[in-house]
Design a protein around this motif. Structure first.
Motif, mmCIF file in Angstrom:
data_model
loop_
_atom_site.group_PDB
_atom_site.id
_atom_site.type_symbol
_atom_site.label_atom_id
_atom_site.label_comp_id
_atom_site.label_asym_id
_atom_site.label_seq_id
_atom_site.Cartn_x
_atom_site.Cartn_y
_atom_site.Cartn_z
ATOM 1 N N SER A 165 0.757 -1.225 0.019
ATOM 2 C CA SER A 165 -0.040 0.010 0.161
ATOM 3 C C SER A 165 0.789 1.253 -0.102
ATOM 4 O O SER A 165 0.474 2.045 -0.826
ATOM 5 C CB SER A 165 -0.982 0.052 1.203
ATOM 6 N N SER A 166 1.989 1.202 0.924
ATOM 7 C CA SER A 166 2.794 2.444 0.985
ATOM 8 C C SER A 166 3.161 2.791 -0.436
ATOM 9 O O SER A 166 3.548 3.884 -0.638
ATOM 10 C CB SER A 166 3.818 2.258 2.001
ATOM 11 N N GLU A 167 3.915 1.643 -0.975
ATOM 12 C CA GLU A 167 4.400 1.810 -2.400
ATOM 13 C C GLU A 167 3.535 2.459 -3.459
ATOM 14 O O GLU A 167 3.880 3.522 -4.225
ATOM 15 C CB GLU A 167 5.026 0.403 -3.004
ATOM 16 N N SER A 232 3.497 -6.473 6.015
ATOM 17 C CA SER A 232 3.175 -5.399 5.011
ATOM 18 C C SER A 232 1.588 -5.566 4.522
ATOM 19 O O SER A 232 1.027 -6.406 5.207
ATOM 20 C CB SER A 232 3.908 -5.535 3.632
#
Length: 334
Positions: A165-167, A232
């Motif tokens: 998600s962060s990427e 993650s």
């Protein structure tokens, strides 16, 4: 008588090749005349070249015959070339006119295609839509959304990138992705986000686990178990939810976190290392040695959101978000 000395012949100046000189003059002429010729005159010339009659051309174009005649005459004067030989019952193309009309016709076709393509892209009917998603949400609602969008906009390429998600949210910020579909609510002040759908929570068990054959599994049954959670993806939300549910039963949670992908985590479950909590979309995938069971007393569901940049003006993105909102149901938080 003394002979007169022979004088040396004067050196001849090199001649420019005729073809190069002609080509240069033609190029200069074309550049000088290009800005003086209206596109409508070129379209008139192409139609006259097709029907070889001013009156018939006027009918095709929906204008008067005198207008067509005037346009062609002005075009020939601007070019300094006779394109048509006037005859009693029509016209005939000159050789120069035949070449000219062939090239102009091809150019107008390209121009028309460019205009149509630009129009299709501007309304979202064509183009490319880059989406980021997490593996665990590649089925269910999102799969249905992509299928319906493809049916409605078959000329829009759907480019898919799988990642954390962060990427994917970072790539949305950078303009490399149009939208990211992620688990849970999103705290990204510089992005727009909207919760779109929810899915029931299920428990993944080894196929030989005693609870696998139980008619109804509750959190009290799961409290003594060892839970496996990813670092993650939806891992942090799963971790918090499991802790909350186990503590509610006045038990101490036993949870191990791993920096692995979904598939590896499911292989660990199959091997008997523990159990894990996931959403219904994961049940669409077959993992040998793993069974999925509902939790009878689970009242909350997993939430999923779309994240996009406020600076993204892609019509295709707008069309997909509109479709997703139409399909979405009121979500209850995890």
């Amino acid at each position: 008588m003394r002979a007169m000395p022979r004088l040396p012949k004067p050196k001849r100046r090199p001649k420019m090749r005729r073809s190069a000189r002609t080509r240069n003059k033609s190029t200069e002429f074309a550049q000088a005349q290009l800005g003086q010729i209206p596109l409508v005159a070129l379209r008139h010339a192409v139609v006259v070249g097709d029907v070889l009659n001013f009156r018939h051309a006027a009918n095709v174009l929906g204008v008067t015959q005198s207008s067509v005649s005037a346009r062609i005459k002005a075009l020939e004067e601007a070019l300094g070339i006779v394109l048509f030989e006037r005859r009693h019952r029509g016209v005939r193309l000159t050789e120069a006119g035949r070449r000219f009309i062939a090239e102009v016709s091809a150019g107008i076709d390209h121009l028309d295609y460019a205009v149509r393509t630009a129009g299709a892209v501007s309304n979202g009917g064509e183009g490319r839509l880059a989406m980021g998603l997490h593996a665990s949400i590649a089925f269910g609602f999102l799969a249905d959304l992509r299928c319906r969008f493809r049916a409605a906009y078959p000329k829009v390429e759907q480019a898919i990138m799988e990642g954390r998600s962060s990427e994917t949210i970072a790539l949305v910020r950078d303009g490399k992705l149009d939208v990211a579909f992620v688990v849970g609510a999103v705290e990204a002040p510089d992005c727009h986000s909207r919760e779109l759908w929810q899915e029931p929570l299920v428990i993944a068990l080894p196929a030989e686990h005693p609870l696998a054959s139980s008619p109804a599994i509750t959190w009290a049954d799961l409290a003594p178990e060892t839970f496996l959670v990813r670092d993650s993806g939806s891992g942090p939300q799963v971790f918090d939810h499991v802790v909350h549910r186990i503590v509610e039963r006045e038990r101490s949670p036993r949870i191990y976190r791993f920096d692995v992908g979904r598939d590896t985590l499911m292989h660990m479950v199959a091997a008997g290392d523990g159990i894990t909590l996931t959403s219904e979309a994961t049940t669409h995938i077959r993992f040998p040695g793993v069974v999925f069971r509902s939790i009878a007393d689970e009242t909350k569901q997993a939430r999923f959101s779309a994240v996009w940049s406020p600076h993204n003006r892609s019509p295709a993105l707008g069309n997909m978000l509109d479709l997703a909102i139409q399909m979405s149901r009121p979500a209850r938080s995890l």
